[in-house]
Write an enzyme that holds these catalytic residues in place. Structure first.
Site, PDB file in Angstrom:
ATOM      1  N   LYS A   1       5.297  22.729 -15.021  1.00  0.00           N
ATOM      2  CA  LYS A   1       4.324  21.544 -14.627  1.00  0.00           C
ATOM      3  C   LYS A   1       3.986  21.470 -13.065  1.00  0.00           C
ATOM      4  CE  LYS A   1       3.194  16.734 -15.255  1.00  0.00           C
ATOM      5  NZ  LYS A   1       3.448  15.571 -15.754  1.00  0.00           N
TER       6      LYS A   1
ATOM      7  N   HIS B   1      -2.780  16.948 -26.833  1.00  0.00           N
ATOM      8  CA  HIS B   1      -2.604  15.484 -26.740  1.00  0.00           C
ATOM      9  C   HIS B   1      -4.063  14.840 -27.303  1.00  0.00           C
ATOM     10  CE1 HIS B   1       0.815  16.454 -24.420  1.00  0.00           C
ATOM     11  NE2 HIS B   1       0.786  15.308 -23.889  1.00  0.00           N
TER      12      HIS B   1
ATOM     13  N   ARG C   1       0.750  -1.220  -0.113  1.00  0.00           N
ATOM     14  CA  ARG C   1       0.091   0.023   0.011  1.00  0.00           C
ATOM     15  C   ARG C   1       0.869   1.251  -0.126  1.00  0.00           C
ATOM     16  NH1 ARG C   1      -3.007  -3.011   3.834  1.00  0.00           N
ATOM     17  NH2 ARG C   1      -4.651  -3.871   3.145  1.00  0.00           N
TER      18      ARG C   1
ATOM     19  N   ASN D   1      -2.651  18.586 -21.298  1.00  0.00           N
ATOM     20  CA  ASN D   1      -3.095  17.905 -22.251  1.00  0.00           C
ATOM     21  C   ASN D   1      -3.138  18.556 -23.500  1.00  0.00           C
ATOM     22  OD1 ASN D   1      -2.989  15.359 -20.968  1.00  0.00           O
ATOM     23  ND2 ASN D   1      -4.830  14.985 -22.233  1.00  0.00           N
TER      24      ASN D   1
ATOM     25  N   HIS E   1      -2.924  11.761 -29.138  1.00  0.00           N
ATOM     26  CA  HIS E   1      -3.404  10.394 -28.853  1.00  0.00           C
ATOM     27  C   HIS E   1      -4.050   9.545 -30.043  1.00  0.00           C
ATOM     28  CE1 HIS E   1      -3.284  11.544 -24.140  1.00  0.00           C
ATOM     29  NE2 HIS E   1      -2.022  10.922 -24.549  1.00  0.00           N
TER      30      HIS E   1
ATOM     31  N   GLU F   1       7.017  18.273 -25.765  1.00  0.00           N
ATOM     32  CA  GLU F   1       6.286  18.802 -24.382  1.00  0.00           C
ATOM     33  C   GLU F   1       6.846  20.365 -23.990  1.00  0.00           C
ATOM     34  OE1 GLU F   1       3.957  17.128 -23.382  1.00  0.00           O
ATOM     35  OE2 GLU F   1       4.118  15.098 -24.286  1.00  0.00           O
TER      36      GLU F   1
ATOM     37  N   HIS G   1       5.684   9.378 -28.929  1.00  0.00           N
ATOM     38  CA  HIS G   1       4.566  10.285 -28.259  1.00  0.00           C
ATOM     39  C   HIS G   1       4.759  11.662 -28.602  1.00  0.00           C
ATOM     40  CE1 HIS G   1       1.750  11.658 -25.327  1.00  0.00           C
ATOM     41  NE2 HIS G   1       2.766  12.332 -24.470  1.00  0.00           N
TER      42      HIS G   1
ATOM     43  N   LYS H   1       1.587  10.937 -11.640  1.00  0.00           N
ATOM     44  CA  LYS H   1       1.067  10.107 -12.342  1.00  0.00           C
ATOM     45  C   LYS H   1       1.575   8.849 -12.807  1.00  0.00           C
ATOM     46  CE  LYS H   1      -2.320  12.892 -15.178  1.00  0.00           C
ATOM     47  NZ  LYS H   1      -2.899  13.121 -16.480  1.00  0.00           N
TER      48      LYS H   1
ATOM     49  N   ARG I   1      -5.406  20.611 -14.323  1.00  0.00           N
ATOM     50  CA  ARG I   1      -4.384  19.908 -14.939  1.00  0.00           C
ATOM     51  C   ARG I   1      -4.529  19.610 -16.314  1.00  0.00           C
ATOM     52  NH1 ARG I   1      -0.883  15.308 -11.416  1.00  0.00           N
ATOM     53  NH2 ARG I   1       0.447  14.896 -13.057  1.00  0.00           N
TER      54      ARG I   1
ATOM     55  N   GLU J   1      -6.134  16.221 -11.166  1.00  0.00           N
ATOM     56  CA  GLU J   1      -6.658  16.628 -12.419  1.00  0.00           C
ATOM     57  C   GLU J   1      -8.378  16.471 -12.425  1.00  0.00           C
ATOM     58  OE1 GLU J   1      -4.874  15.426 -16.593  1.00  0.00           O
ATOM     59  OE2 GLU J   1      -6.158  13.970 -15.944  1.00  0.00           O
TER      60      GLU J   1
HETATM   61  P1  NAD Z   1      10.956   5.478 -22.722  1.00  0.00           P
HETATM   62  O1  NAD Z   1      10.984   5.296 -21.512  1.00  0.00           O
HETATM   63  O2  NAD Z   1      10.277   4.209 -23.709  1.00  0.00           O
HETATM   64  O3  NAD Z   1      12.354   5.864 -23.456  1.00  0.00           O
HETATM   65  C1  NAD Z   1      12.838   5.877 -24.581  1.00  0.00           C
HETATM   66  C2  NAD Z   1      13.886   5.004 -25.132  1.00  0.00           C
HETATM   67  O4  NAD Z   1      14.974   5.663 -24.545  1.00  0.00           O
HETATM   68  C3  NAD Z   1      13.938   3.626 -24.591  1.00  0.00           C
HETATM   69  O5  NAD Z   1      14.386   2.885 -25.370  1.00  0.00           O
HETATM   70  C4  NAD Z   1      15.089   3.918 -23.449  1.00  0.00           C
HETATM   71  O6  NAD Z   1      15.627   2.651 -23.106  1.00  0.00           O
HETATM   72  C5  NAD Z   1      15.979   4.933 -24.047  1.00  0.00           C
HETATM   73  N1  NAD Z   1      16.621   5.629 -23.171  1.00  0.00           N
HETATM   74  C6  NAD Z   1      16.085   6.245 -22.023  1.00  0.00           C
HETATM   75  N2  NAD Z   1      17.045   7.079 -21.398  1.00  0.00           N
HETATM   76  C7  NAD Z   1      18.260   6.925 -22.048  1.00  0.00           C
HETATM   77  C8  NAD Z   1      19.538   7.359 -22.121  1.00  0.00           C
HETATM   78  N3  NAD Z   1      19.677   8.481 -21.319  1.00  0.00           N
HETATM   79  N4  NAD Z   1      20.691   7.453 -23.221  1.00  0.00           N
HETATM   80  C9  NAD Z   1      20.098   6.384 -24.077  1.00  0.00           C
HETATM   81  N5  NAD Z   1      18.903   5.791 -24.268  1.00  0.00           N
HETATM   82  C10 NAD Z   1      18.128   5.970 -23.269  1.00  0.00           C
HETATM   83  O7  NAD Z   1       9.919   6.660 -23.137  1.00  0.00           O
HETATM   84  P2  NAD Z   1       9.873   8.018 -22.808  1.00  0.00           P
HETATM   85  O8  NAD Z   1       9.506   8.865 -23.963  1.00  0.00           O
HETATM   86  O9  NAD Z   1      10.559   8.278 -21.740  1.00  0.00           O
HETATM   87  O10 NAD Z   1       8.430   7.807 -21.877  1.00  0.00           O
HETATM   88  C11 NAD Z   1       7.229   7.300 -22.643  1.00  0.00           C
HETATM   89  C12 NAD Z   1       6.244   6.950 -21.450  1.00  0.00           C
HETATM   90  O11 NAD Z   1       6.008   7.748 -20.556  1.00  0.00           O
HETATM   91  C13 NAD Z   1       4.779   6.554 -21.994  1.00  0.00           C
HETATM   92  O12 NAD Z   1       4.721   5.153 -21.592  1.00  0.00           O
HETATM   93  C14 NAD Z   1       4.064   7.594 -21.361  1.00  0.00           C
HETATM   94  O13 NAD Z   1       2.750   6.837 -21.181  1.00  0.00           O
HETATM   95  C15 NAD Z   1       4.572   8.144 -20.252  1.00  0.00           C
HETATM   96  N6  NAD Z   1       4.358   9.364 -19.898  1.00  0.00           N
HETATM   97  C16 NAD Z   1       4.075   9.600 -18.728  1.00  0.00           C
HETATM   98  C17 NAD Z   1       3.534  10.818 -18.088  1.00  0.00           C
HETATM   99  C18 NAD Z   1       3.133  11.086 -16.737  1.00  0.00           C
HETATM  100  O14 NAD Z   1       2.783  12.136 -16.366  1.00  0.00           O
HETATM  101  N7  NAD Z   1       3.530  10.052 -16.026  1.00  0.00           N
HETATM  102  C19 NAD Z   1       3.465  11.920 -19.039  1.00  0.00           C
HETATM  103  C20 NAD Z   1       4.045  11.536 -20.302  1.00  0.00           C
HETATM  104  C21 NAD Z   1       4.540  10.352 -20.735  1.00  0.00           C
HETATM  105  N1  GLY Z   2       1.409  14.571 -18.681  1.00  0.00           N
HETATM  106  C1  GLY Z   2       0.175  15.356 -18.330  1.00  0.00           C
HETATM  107  C2  GLY Z   2       0.088  15.201 -16.590  1.00  0.00           C
HETATM  108  O1  GLY Z   2       0.835  14.971 -15.881  1.00  0.00           O
HETATM  109  O2  GLY Z   2      -1.086  15.681 -16.294  1.00  0.00           O
END
Ligand code: NAD
Ligand code: GLY
Length: 359
Positions: free
Chosen positions: A227, A248, A121, A245, A252, A185, A265, A143, A241, A237
C-alpha cells in the site's frame, strides 16, 4: 518490531508493526512530537480493552491524555458526530500543538483523520489501528473522511498521520468475522502487486486463520509495504492509486444494494474480486485459472465469493455512482495475471451484465 517508512517528502512517516506496541506508544510519539496535550478518540468498548494500557503508556512520558468516546458504527462518520467532537476540542482548548490519537478501526481512523485535517486547518494525528482492515489498509495512506447521507466518504481530505502504530496483539480480541473481512484486503495486495505473497497466502491459510504470530507479522508488513509503495507513487489518486480499488467497484455496489447491513466491507470486496477476475477473463485479459485461484483462496480464508440475488441493472447503475466513475463511465481494475492489474475505462455494460448474470 518492524519499521516501514512512507516516503512522501515533508509528509513522510513511519509505520511501526509488532507486538506490545500500545505499551510503547508514549515513547514512540516523543521520538517525533512534543504535543501540548494528547486527545485520544475511541469507542467505549475499545477503551475498555486498551484504555488503561494506552493511558499509562502516555502518562509515563508526561502526556496524561484526554479521552473522547464515540459510539460504534459507520453512522459515527457523520457531520453531526464531527460537530460534537469540535465542541469538545474547543472546551479542551485544543491548539495546533495538540495531538489526536485514533485508537480503533477504520471508523475511528477516518473520523479522527478528518477532524485532524480541518480543526485549526490541521493538527498532528497518530493512528493506532486495532482491526485487521485498519492495520493493512485504512490507517495507511492518508484518506480521511466522513459520510454524506447520499454516499460514503464523500466529505474528506488526503491528510497523512505522523505515525502509524500497529500492535498485532489487538487482533486477539477482534471478532472472527472482522478478522476474515480484513483478510480480503490482504489478498487484494497479492493480486495487484505481489504473486509470491499470494502464493504464501495460499500455502498458509490455516496458520493465518489461527493468527500465527509470524504469519500475522508477514501479512501486515507486506500489505503495508504494497500500500505504501502505491501511495508514494500517487498520493492523491490521480490514477495509479486506483489499483487499490481492485474488487471494490462491484463490492461497493453489493454493500450499497444490501443497505450496508448484510456484508462487512471486506466480505463484499471478496465477492467483487472474484467477479472482477471473471470479467477480466471474459475480456481476454487473463487465463481462466486466475479467477479460479482467487476464488479458491478467498474460500479457504472463509470469505464469501458468490453474489447475492440482486437486480443486475441495479448493480450496474450503482457502479456509475462510484467515486472513480467519470461522467458515469464505469472504471474497472482488471487483473492480467496474479500480481498485475490494469485500469480500464468504459467497460461495455453488456459484458458486465453477462458476468454478473452468468455466475
Ligand atoms: P470498524 O472501525 O467499524 O471496526 C469494526 C468493529 O470492530 C467495531 O465494532 C469496533 O468497535 C470493533 N473493534 C475494533 N478493534 C477491535 C479490537 N481490537 N477488538 C475487538 N473489537 C474491535 O470497521 P473497520 O472494518 O476497521 O473499518 C471500516 C471503515 O474503514 C469504513 O468506514 C471504511 O469506509 C473505512 N476505510 C477507510 C479506508 C481508508 O483508506 N481511509 C480504507 C478502507 C476502509
Ligand atoms: N483504500 C484505498 C486507498 O487507500 O486508496
Amino acid at each position: 518490531m518492524k519499521k516501514l517508512t512512507i516516503d512522501l517528502g515533508q509528509r513522510s512517516y513511519d509505520i511501526l508493526i509488532g507486538t506490545d506496541l500500545i505499551e510503547q506508544t508514549g515513547r514512540i510519539i516523543v521520538e517525533v512530537l512534543f504535543p501540548s496535550q494528547v486527545i485520544v478518540l475511541t469507542h467505549p468498548s475499545i477503551k475498555a480493552l486498551y484504555g488503561e494500557k494506552l493511558d499509562s503508556a502516555l502518562s509515563s512520558v508526561g502526556m496524561k491524555p484526554h479521552w473522547i468516546e464515540i459510539p460504534e458504527g459507520e453512522s459515527s462518520k457523520s457531520l453531526a458526530q464531527a460537530g460534537e467532537i469540535f465542541d469538545r476540542l474547543f472546551e479542551l482548548n485544543c491548539d495546533r500543538k495538540s495531538l489526536l490519537v485514533a485508537l480503533g478501526g477504520g471508523v475511528i481512523g477516518d473520523l479522527t483523520g478528518f477532524i485532524a485535517a480541518v480543526w485549526l486547518r490541521g493538527l498532528p494525528f497518530v493512528q493506532v489501528p486495532t482491526t485487521l482492515l485498519s492495520q493493512v489498509d485504512s490507517s495507511v495512506g492518508g484518506k480521511t473522511a466522513i459520510n454524506h447521507p447520499q454516499g460514503k466518504n464523500l466529505i474528506g481530505a488526503f491528510y497523512q498521520p505522523q505515525r502509524v502504530i500497529i500492535d498485532l496483539n489487538t487482533l486477539k480480541t477482534l471478532p472472527a468475522n472482522e478478522f476474515k473481512a480484513g483478510l480480503a484486503e490482504v489478498v487484494k495486495y497479492g493480486i495487484i502487486e505481489d504473486p509470491d505473497f499470494f502464493e504464501f497466502l495460499e500455502n498458509n491459510s490455516t496458520a493465518i486463520l489461527a493468527q500465527d504470530p509470524e504469519c500475522l507479522q508477514r501479512i501486515v508488513q507486506t500489505s503495508c509495504t504494497v500500500k505504501g509503495q502505491v501511495v508514494e507513487k500517487d498520493e492523491t489518486e490521480s490514477n495509479h492509486r486506483m489499483i487499490l480499488n481492485y474488487g471494490h467497484t462491484i463490492g461497493h455496489a453489493v454493500e450499497a444494494l444490501t443497505h450496508y447491513t448484510d456484508y462487512l466491507h471486506g466480505e463484499a470486496v471478496a465477492i467483487g474480486m472474484v467477479y472482477a477476475a471473471r470479467l477480466s477473463r471474459n475480456l481476454g485479459k487473463c487465463d481462466p485459472g486466475v479467477p479460479e485461484r482467487i476464488q479458491a483462496l478467498l474460500e479457504k480464508l472463509g470469505l464469501p465469493t458468490t453474489l447475492p440475488k440482486l437486480d443486475v441493472d441495479a448493480i450496474v447503475e450503482s457502479m456509475t455512482h462510484d467515486k472513480k466513475a467519470v461522467q458515469k463511465k464505469i472504471r474497472f481494475v482488471l487483473v492480467t495475471q496474479i500480481g498485475t492489474v490494469e485500469i480500464v475505462d468504459d467497460i461495455p455494460p453488456n459484458e458486465l451484465k453477462k458476468v454478473l448474470q452468468n455466475d
